[in-house]
Design a protein around this motif. Structure first.
Motif, PDB file in Angstrom:
ATOM      1  N   CYS A  74       0.888  -1.159   0.000  1.00  0.00           N
ATOM      2  CA  CYS A  74       0.000   0.000   0.000  1.00  0.00           C
ATOM      3  C   CYS A  74       0.925   1.208   0.000  1.00  0.00           C
ATOM      4  O   CYS A  74       1.506   1.537   1.044  1.00  0.00           O
ATOM      5  CB  CYS A  74      -0.905   0.006   1.225  1.00  0.00           C
ATOM      6  SG  CYS A  74      -2.092  -1.345   1.269  1.00  0.00           S
ATOM      7  N   GLY A  75       1.112   1.816  -1.176  1.00  0.00           N
ATOM      8  CA  GLY A  75       2.150   2.830  -1.301  1.00  0.00           C
ATOM      9  C   GLY A  75       3.480   2.126  -1.117  1.00  0.00           C
ATOM     10  O   GLY A  75       3.779   1.160  -1.831  1.00  0.00           O
ATOM     11  N   THR A  76       4.237   2.520  -0.123  1.00  0.00           N
ATOM     12  CA  THR A  76       5.521   1.852   0.154  1.00  0.00           C
ATOM     13  C   THR A  76       5.427   0.874   1.325  1.00  0.00           C
ATOM     14  O   THR A  76       6.394   0.196   1.642  1.00  0.00           O
ATOM     15  CB  THR A  76       6.616   2.895   0.465  1.00  0.00           C
ATOM     16  OG1 THR A  76       6.206   3.667   1.603  1.00  0.00           O
ATOM     17  CG2 THR A  76       6.856   3.809  -0.726  1.00  0.00           C
ATOM     18  N   GLY A 136      -9.845   8.165  -1.101  1.00  0.00           N
ATOM     19  CA  GLY A 136      -8.701   8.729  -1.795  1.00  0.00           C
ATOM     20  C   GLY A 136      -7.349   8.359  -1.239  1.00  0.00           C
ATOM     21  O   GLY A 136      -6.324   8.706  -1.810  1.00  0.00           O
ATOM     22  N   ARG A 137      -7.317   7.651  -0.136  1.00  0.00           N
ATOM     23  CA  ARG A 137      -6.038   7.335   0.516  1.00  0.00           C
ATOM     24  C   ARG A 137      -5.264   6.245  -0.223  1.00  0.00           C
ATOM     25  O   ARG A 137      -4.043   6.283  -0.288  1.00  0.00           O
ATOM     26  CB  ARG A 137      -6.336   6.906   1.945  1.00  0.00           C
ATOM     27  CG  ARG A 137      -5.140   6.744   2.785  1.00  0.00           C
ATOM     28  CD  ARG A 137      -5.095   7.767   3.917  1.00  0.00           C
ATOM     29  NE  ARG A 137      -4.058   7.327   4.820  1.00  0.00           N
ATOM     30  CZ  ARG A 137      -4.225   6.982   6.067  1.00  0.00           C
ATOM     31  NH1 ARG A 137      -5.405   7.094   6.618  1.00  0.00           N
ATOM     32  NH2 ARG A 137      -3.233   6.555   6.768  1.00  0.00           N
ATOM     33  N   LEU A 138      -5.984   5.262  -0.773  1.00  0.00           N
ATOM     34  CA  LEU A 138      -5.355   4.187  -1.530  1.00  0.00           C
ATOM     35  C   LEU A 138      -5.973   4.119  -2.924  1.00  0.00           C
ATOM     36  O   LEU A 138      -7.179   4.316  -3.082  1.00  0.00           O
ATOM     37  CB  LEU A 138      -5.543   2.838  -0.821  1.00  0.00           C
ATOM     38  CG  LEU A 138      -4.893   2.678   0.543  1.00  0.00           C
ATOM     39  CD1 LEU A 138      -5.257   1.315   1.151  1.00  0.00           C
ATOM     40  CD2 LEU A 138      -3.383   2.843   0.458  1.00  0.00           C
ATOM     41  N   THR A 139      -5.151   3.815  -3.909  1.00  0.00           N
ATOM     42  CA  THR A 139      -5.596   3.660  -5.284  1.00  0.00           C
ATOM     43  C   THR A 139      -5.356   2.227  -5.705  1.00  0.00           C
ATOM     44  O   THR A 139      -4.236   1.715  -5.560  1.00  0.00           O
ATOM     45  CB  THR A 139      -4.796   4.596  -6.224  1.00  0.00           C
ATOM     46  OG1 THR A 139      -4.880   5.923  -5.726  1.00  0.00           O
ATOM     47  CG2 THR A 139      -5.334   4.531  -7.635  1.00  0.00           C
ATOM     48  N   LEU A 140      -6.387   1.573  -6.216  1.00  0.00           N
ATOM     49  CA  LEU A 140      -6.272   0.177  -6.623  1.00  0.00           C
ATOM     50  C   LEU A 140      -6.228   0.065  -8.147  1.00  0.00           C
ATOM     51  O   LEU A 140      -6.641   0.987  -8.839  1.00  0.00           O
ATOM     52  CB  LEU A 140      -7.430  -0.637  -6.048  1.00  0.00           C
ATOM     53  CG  LEU A 140      -7.246  -0.904  -4.556  1.00  0.00           C
ATOM     54  CD1 LEU A 140      -7.888   0.161  -3.730  1.00  0.00           C
ATOM     55  CD2 LEU A 140      -7.759  -2.252  -4.186  1.00  0.00           C
TER      56      LEU A 140
END
Length: 168
Positions: A74-76, A136-140
């Motif tokens: 999730c991101g890094t 908006g915090r995570l993009t799949l």
């Protein structure tokens, strides 16, 4: 007339190599061929779920449920993707799903994993401590109803500052 109750002994154990086909058949019955188009399946195609984080439930020799945790990012931040959580319809409402999820999360925590996400029903998964990911915090890598993107911190504060694209 007797009010006899049938008690089934459900055994949850790590998924073995010989379970793969039975798990796939169970997923096919539960989710159908359209499951491969779902975003969660796209993520699962990027990485293999380790056997020590994949569990099956049996009644005698019959496989009646399965759950996997797949390593993602999730991101890094390293994380795990829960699912598919599958229970044969004849064995639902008997604690199979609860046992599978509890065993999976305990194994993940024991191995030092800190974060688990899933795409699922918040009303169901909140019993395990999952909460909605802020919009908006995570993009799949595909469409997801934001209300169904959930997160669980296995270690307090593990989701603080986590954002970005979700992938392998």
């Amino acid at each position: 007339m007797s009010d006899a109750v049938l008690s089934l002994s459900i055994v949850v154990a790590p998924e073995g190599a010989s379970d793969a086909q039975a798990v796939e058949r169970l997923n096919e019955r539960a989710f159908g061929p359209g499951r491969f188009a779902r975003t969660a399946y796209r993520l699962r195609e990027m990485a293999e779920a380790p056997r020590d984080l994949s569990f099956v439930a049996r009644v005698s020799t019959l496989l009646v449920g399965a759950n996997r945790l797949t390593p993602i990012r999730c991101g890094t931040a390293p994380a795990l993707l829960l699912g598919p959580l599958t229970v044969d319809p004849a064995f639902r409402s008997r604690g199979v799903a609860r046992s599978l999820v509890d065993m999976s999360l305990a194994a993940a925590k024991q191995q030092g994993h800190k974060l688990v996400i899933l795409i699922g029903d918040e009303a169901y998964y909140k019993r395990y401590g999952f909460t909605r990911v802020p919009n908006g915090r995570l993009t799949l890598p595909g469409p997801v109803d934001p209300a169904r993107l959930l997160v669980l911190e296995l270690e307090a504060g593990a989701f603080e500052g986590v954002s970005g694209s979700v992938g392998a």
